[in-house]
Scaffold this active site. Structure first.
Site, short mmCIF file in Angstrom:
data_model
loop_
_atom_site.label_atom_id
_atom_site.label_comp_id
_atom_site.label_asym_id
_atom_site.label_seq_id
_atom_site.Cartn_x
_atom_site.Cartn_y
_atom_site.Cartn_z
N SER A 107 0.93 -1.25 0.12
CA SER A 107 0.02 0.02 0.05
C SER A 107 0.82 1.09 -0.14
CB SER A 107 -0.78 -0.14 1.21
OG SER A 107 -1.56 -1.18 1.21
N1 SAH Z 1 -0.14 -5.17 4.15
C1 SAH Z 1 0.25 -5.39 2.62
C2 SAH Z 1 -0.36 -5.10 1.50
C3 SAH Z 1 -1.10 -6.28 1.29
S1 SAH Z 1 -1.94 -6.40 -0.39
C4 SAH Z 1 1.67 -4.79 2.84
O1 SAH Z 1 1.93 -3.90 3.78
O2 SAH Z 1 2.34 -4.95 1.73
C5 SAH Z 1 -3.23 -7.50 0.17
C6 SAH Z 1 -2.84 -8.87 0.51
O3 SAH Z 1 -4.15 -9.38 1.09
C7 SAH Z 1 -2.40 -9.71 -0.77
O4 SAH Z 1 -1.08 -10.01 -0.53
C8 SAH Z 1 -3.37 -10.69 -0.65
O5 SAH Z 1 -2.82 -12.05 -1.21
C9 SAH Z 1 -3.97 -10.75 0.53
N2 SAH Z 1 -5.40 -11.42 0.67
C10 SAH Z 1 -6.60 -11.33 0.11
N3 SAH Z 1 -7.43 -12.12 0.55
C11 SAH Z 1 -7.02 -12.56 1.49
C12 SAH Z 1 -7.73 -13.56 2.54
N4 SAH Z 1 -8.60 -14.00 2.49
N5 SAH Z 1 -6.78 -14.03 3.54
C13 SAH Z 1 -5.48 -13.55 3.66
N6 SAH Z 1 -4.78 -12.57 2.72
C14 SAH Z 1 -5.57 -12.38 1.88
#
Ligand code: SAH
Length: 228
Positions: free
Chosen positions: A61
């Protein structure tokens, strides 16, 4: 001073001018090296206020969104926090400096493993991360003082997450509505089944999806993108 120091100071000043006033949040962002969480080829953009790709169609993000979500959580050093969507691990790293323990869940195992290596390298010892479906929460560790979801839910947060929040607890989650708009929402649990809900800011997140992604679902070249 390393090569990133000036850019980092400029970013912190930008966040402050855009309304991030919590000095503990700003100082955590200053301490965590964002360059360690982005692909090598993008390291020189690490302190721009931009979303960057981290492989497997996922993103780290934008710093303003990380700061806004972290500030909205109103953390204290006794809190047990659940994060859904470990991704690069950057948001978890920022949280880890502001609370007692972070439990983070990621559905893509290659992303989880890369994030765990970073936590190890940076000696962030109060983060526990697993590969699972975060829409189900983490029942064994519940309830949580705070929950942060970094992928976008459809219409409403998953019930399991609302249930695993402590009374008095806060959840920050992006939600997509029927008109296609996405907003960062704050749910404060006021009673067993009652929540005070408000929106914070419009956002753009990757979707929250069910189930863990199977190992054989990956192309070899996709996996290389993650191993930076
Ligand atoms: N917090 C992260 C940004 C993540 S992007 C950072 O600081 O880099 C969103 C993430 O959520 C992705 O990696 C995606 O694979 C994950 N995601 C989506 N649905 C999910 C679920 N049901 N359980 C766990 N992770 C999930």
């Amino acid at each position: 001073m390393n090569q990133f120091a000036t850019r980092k100071i400029r970013l912190i000043m930008k966040l402050r001018s855009e309304g991030i006033q919590d000095t503990a949040v700003l100082s955590a962002i200053e301490k965590i090296p964002r360059e360690a969480f982005v692909p090598g080829s993008m390291r020189d953009q690490a302190y721009e206020d931009k979303t960057l790709p981290i492989g497997l169609e996922q993103t780290i993000s934008q710093p303003f969104v990380v700061a806004t979500m972290t500030q909205a959580l109103e953390l204290d050093y006794n809190h047990k926090v659940l994060e859904v969507g470990t991704g690069s691990g950057y948001q978890a790293a920022v949280l880890s400096l502001l609370c007692r323990r972070v439990y983070s869940i990621e559905r893509h195992r290659p992303l989880l493993e890369a994030a765990e290596q970073r936590f190890e390298q940076l000696k962030l010892r109060n983060i526990t991360a697993i590969c699972a479906d975060g829409m189900k929460g983490w029942q064994e560790q519940a309830p949580f003082d705070r929950i942060i979801v970094t992928a976008c839910a459809q219409i409403a947060p998953p019930d399991a997450l609302l249930n695993q929040l402590k009374e008095g607890g806060i959840m920050i989650i992006p939600v997509a509505f029927a008109d296609g708009s996405q907003k960062l929402m704050r749910y404060k649990k006021e009673g067993e089944d009652t929540f005070a809900v408000r929106d914070i800011v419009p956002v753009r997140f990757v979707p929250l999806l069910p189930n863990v992604v199977a190992r054989n679902a990956y192309q070899p070249q996709e996996l290389q993108e993650v191993a930076f």
